[in-house]
Design a protein around this motif. Structure first.
Motif, PDB file in Angstrom:
ATOM      1  N   VAL A 199      22.225  57.297 -55.899  1.00 16.77           N
ATOM      2  CA  VAL A 199      20.973  57.134 -55.222  1.00 16.77           C
ATOM      3  C   VAL A 199      20.684  55.666 -55.217  1.00 16.77           C
ATOM      4  O   VAL A 199      20.391  55.087 -56.084  1.00 16.77           O
ATOM      5  CB  VAL A 199      19.827  58.124 -55.843  1.00 16.77           C
ATOM      6  CG1 VAL A 199      18.624  57.983 -55.315  1.00 16.77           C
ATOM      7  CG2 VAL A 199      20.425  59.276 -55.943  1.00 16.77           C
ATOM      8  N   VAL A 200      20.792  55.211 -54.014  1.00 22.03           N
ATOM      9  CA  VAL A 200      20.453  53.534 -54.026  1.00 22.03           C
ATOM     10  C   VAL A 200      18.679  53.370 -53.785  1.00 22.03           C
ATOM     11  O   VAL A 200      18.220  52.508 -53.658  1.00 22.03           O
ATOM     12  CB  VAL A 200      21.209  52.905 -52.812  1.00 22.03           C
ATOM     13  CG1 VAL A 200      22.619  53.101 -53.191  1.00 22.03           C
ATOM     14  CG2 VAL A 200      20.806  53.754 -51.392  1.00 22.03           C
ATOM     15  N   GLY A 201      17.945  54.373 -53.408  1.00 23.25           N
ATOM     16  CA  GLY A 201      16.484  54.298 -53.269  1.00 23.25           C
ATOM     17  C   GLY A 201      15.819  55.497 -52.515  1.00 23.25           C
ATOM     18  O   GLY A 201      16.542  56.421 -52.425  1.00 23.25           O
ATOM     19  N   VAL A 202      14.494  55.477 -52.755  1.00 25.72           N
ATOM     20  CA  VAL A 202      13.844  56.650 -52.224  1.00 25.72           C
ATOM     21  C   VAL A 202      12.760  55.855 -51.501  1.00 25.72           C
ATOM     22  O   VAL A 202      11.994  54.992 -51.489  1.00 25.72           O
ATOM     23  CB  VAL A 202      12.763  56.939 -53.500  1.00 25.72           C
ATOM     24  CG1 VAL A 202      12.025  58.129 -53.136  1.00 25.72           C
ATOM     25  CG2 VAL A 202      13.866  57.671 -54.746  1.00 25.72           C
ATOM     26  N   VAL A 203      12.638  56.773 -50.194  1.00 28.43           N
ATOM     27  CA  VAL A 203      11.877  56.473 -49.202  1.00 28.43           C
ATOM     28  C   VAL A 203      10.681  57.342 -49.194  1.00 28.43           C
ATOM     29  O   VAL A 203      10.929  58.569 -49.400  1.00 28.43           O
ATOM     30  CB  VAL A 203      12.466  56.872 -47.721  1.00 28.43           C
ATOM     31  CG1 VAL A 203      11.202  56.488 -46.608  1.00 28.43           C
ATOM     32  CG2 VAL A 203      13.462  55.598 -47.625  1.00 28.43           C
ATOM     33  N   LEU A 204       9.415  56.749 -49.150  1.00 27.93           N
ATOM     34  CA  LEU A 204       8.018  57.453 -49.248  1.00 27.93           C
ATOM     35  C   LEU A 204       7.603  57.789 -47.789  1.00 27.93           C
ATOM     36  O   LEU A 204       7.306  56.800 -46.980  1.00 27.93           O
ATOM     37  CB  LEU A 204       6.939  56.893 -50.073  1.00 27.93           C
ATOM     38  CG  LEU A 204       5.774  57.531 -50.179  1.00 27.93           C
ATOM     39  CD1 LEU A 204       5.974  59.116 -50.683  1.00 27.93           C
ATOM     40  CD2 LEU A 204       4.812  57.020 -50.896  1.00 27.93           C
ATOM     41  N   GLY A 221       7.351  53.601 -47.973  1.00 23.88           N
ATOM     42  CA  GLY A 221       7.776  52.556 -48.765  1.00 23.88           C
ATOM     43  C   GLY A 221       9.259  52.643 -49.629  1.00 23.88           C
ATOM     44  O   GLY A 221       9.781  53.920 -49.528  1.00 23.88           O
ATOM     45  N   TYR A 222      10.070  51.535 -49.692  1.00 23.65           N
ATOM     46  CA  TYR A 222      11.356  51.903 -50.286  1.00 23.65           C
ATOM     47  C   TYR A 222      11.586  51.313 -51.603  1.00 23.65           C
ATOM     48  O   TYR A 222      11.137  50.285 -52.161  1.00 23.65           O
ATOM     49  CB  TYR A 222      12.079  51.075 -49.382  1.00 23.65           C
ATOM     50  CG  TYR A 222      13.720  51.009 -49.912  1.00 23.65           C
ATOM     51  CD1 TYR A 222      14.607  51.976 -49.428  1.00 23.65           C
ATOM     52  CD2 TYR A 222      14.060  49.840 -50.623  1.00 23.65           C
ATOM     53  CE1 TYR A 222      16.122  52.102 -49.954  1.00 23.65           C
ATOM     54  CE2 TYR A 222      15.713  49.811 -51.009  1.00 23.65           C
ATOM     55  CZ  TYR A 222      16.481  50.884 -50.657  1.00 23.65           C
ATOM     56  OH  TYR A 222      17.726  51.083 -50.914  1.00 23.65           O
ATOM     57  N   TYR A 223      11.993  52.352 -52.608  1.00 20.61           N
ATOM     58  CA  TYR A 223      12.100  51.953 -53.931  1.00 20.61           C
ATOM     59  C   TYR A 223      13.507  52.022 -54.382  1.00 20.61           C
ATOM     60  O   TYR A 223      14.055  53.167 -54.309  1.00 20.61           O
ATOM     61  CB  TYR A 223      11.302  53.186 -54.732  1.00 20.61           C
ATOM     62  CG  TYR A 223       9.788  53.167 -54.400  1.00 20.61           C
ATOM     63  CD1 TYR A 223       8.817  52.122 -54.962  1.00 20.61           C
ATOM     64  CD2 TYR A 223       9.501  54.209 -53.200  1.00 20.61           C
ATOM     65  CE1 TYR A 223       7.621  52.387 -54.532  1.00 20.61           C
ATOM     66  CE2 TYR A 223       8.115  54.051 -52.848  1.00 20.61           C
ATOM     67  CZ  TYR A 223       7.263  53.449 -53.357  1.00 20.61           C
ATOM     68  OH  TYR A 223       5.894  53.262 -52.823  1.00 20.61           O
ATOM     69  N   GLY A 224      13.983  50.505 -54.598  1.00 19.35           N
ATOM     70  CA  GLY A 224      15.490  50.717 -54.939  1.00 19.35           C
ATOM     71  C   GLY A 224      15.762  50.925 -56.278  1.00 19.35           C
ATOM     72  O   GLY A 224      15.095  50.729 -57.239  1.00 19.35           O
ATOM     73  N   TYR A 225      17.155  51.694 -56.301  1.00 20.10           N
ATOM     74  CA  TYR A 225      17.686  51.521 -57.593  1.00 20.10           C
ATOM     75  C   TYR A 225      19.091  50.691 -57.546  1.00 20.10           C
ATOM     76  O   TYR A 225      19.794  50.658 -56.900  1.00 20.10           O
ATOM     77  CB  TYR A 225      18.184  52.941 -57.752  1.00 20.10           C
ATOM     78  CG  TYR A 225      17.221  54.119 -57.829  1.00 20.10           C
ATOM     79  CD1 TYR A 225      17.018  54.672 -59.163  1.00 20.10           C
ATOM     80  CD2 TYR A 225      16.555  54.359 -56.638  1.00 20.10           C
ATOM     81  CE1 TYR A 225      15.809  55.374 -59.239  1.00 20.10           C
ATOM     82  CE2 TYR A 225      15.582  55.439 -56.852  1.00 20.10           C
ATOM     83  CZ  TYR A 225      15.180  56.118 -57.981  1.00 20.10           C
ATOM     84  OH  TYR A 225      14.287  56.792 -58.361  1.00 20.10           O
TER      85      TYR A 225
END
Length: 226
Positions: A199-204, A221-225
């Motif tokens: 999982v490279v990121g979460v999009v809200l 918003g993009y929350y990167g891993y």
């Protein structure tokens, strides 16, 4: 791979300038994520907006001159065909992986953007996506395109999203604002990562327009891993 079919996309109807700017930001974040060329999108449950984001992300990459293939791997309940307002049947992933079709890549009126639809609903989606033919498909697409964007079912729909996440370079997890509980989202992300997905990121998605004036779908918003 051959492509003989054509899909007309009404970009004025399904995109807006303001929302596209947000997708360009997402595109930039993903471009600076290491070893990321084949990208799947999923969510916890239905109606979180992953198909909209998958299309517009592919569109954003195509706009900068990248050759992109958008692949619909939601073989259980495809949303892409409806989103693009298509009425004609096109053979797709299902037919290709079961030897019932061959020319399944469609060119479009958008420069650099190609689309592979899901096709008919098969009786055994997870088995089809777990096959070596699907792995071979991914590798073939990797050779022919700069980016491959794959729309997959929600994690709650079965093992399909998890299976695909193991075959791609990374997965973007879509989370609809004030719709999915934190507990459900964490469990879905854990299922992906615990089974070999990256999982490279979460999009809200769908933040209220009253708090962020970023267009029809809301700023995400993009929350990167990393």
């Amino acid at each position: 791979m051959e492509e003989k079919n054509f899909i007309e996309i009404d970009t004025q109807t399904i995109t807006t300038h303001s929302s596209l700017e947000s997708f360009k930001k997402l595109r930039t974040n993903l471009m600076y994520t290491e070893n990321l060329k084949v990208i799947s999108l999923t969510s916890s449950i239905p109606s979180e907006g992953k198909t909209v984001i998958a299309f517009n992300l592919a569109y954003a990459f195509a706009q900068m001159g990248k050759k992109v293939c958008l692949v619909d791997c939601d073989l259980r309940r495809t949303s892409l065909k409806e989103y693009l307002m298509l009425t004609k049947h096109h053979d797709g992933v299902s037919e290709l992986l079961t030897n019932q079709g061959k020319d399944v890549i469609n060119s479009t009126n958008i420069d650099n953007l190609y689309i592979m639809l899901a096709g008919k609903t098969p009786p055994n989606p997870s088995e089809i996506l777990s096959s070596s033919r699907f792995t071979d498909l991914i590798e073939t697409l990797r050779k022919h395109f700069d980016y491959v964007i794959i729309d997959t079912p929600p994690v709650a729909a079965g093992s399909d999203a998890t299976v695909v996440s193991r075959a791609v370079d990374g997965t973007v997890f879509v989370l609809r604002n004030e719709y999915t509980s934190k507990r459900v989202a964490k469990r879905a992300i854990g299922e992906l990562t615990n089974n070999g997905g990256r999982v490279v990121g979460v999009v809200l998605n769908r933040v209220s327009a009253s708090s962020q004036d970023y267009g029809r779908y809301g700023y995400y918003g993009y929350y990167g891993y990393y």
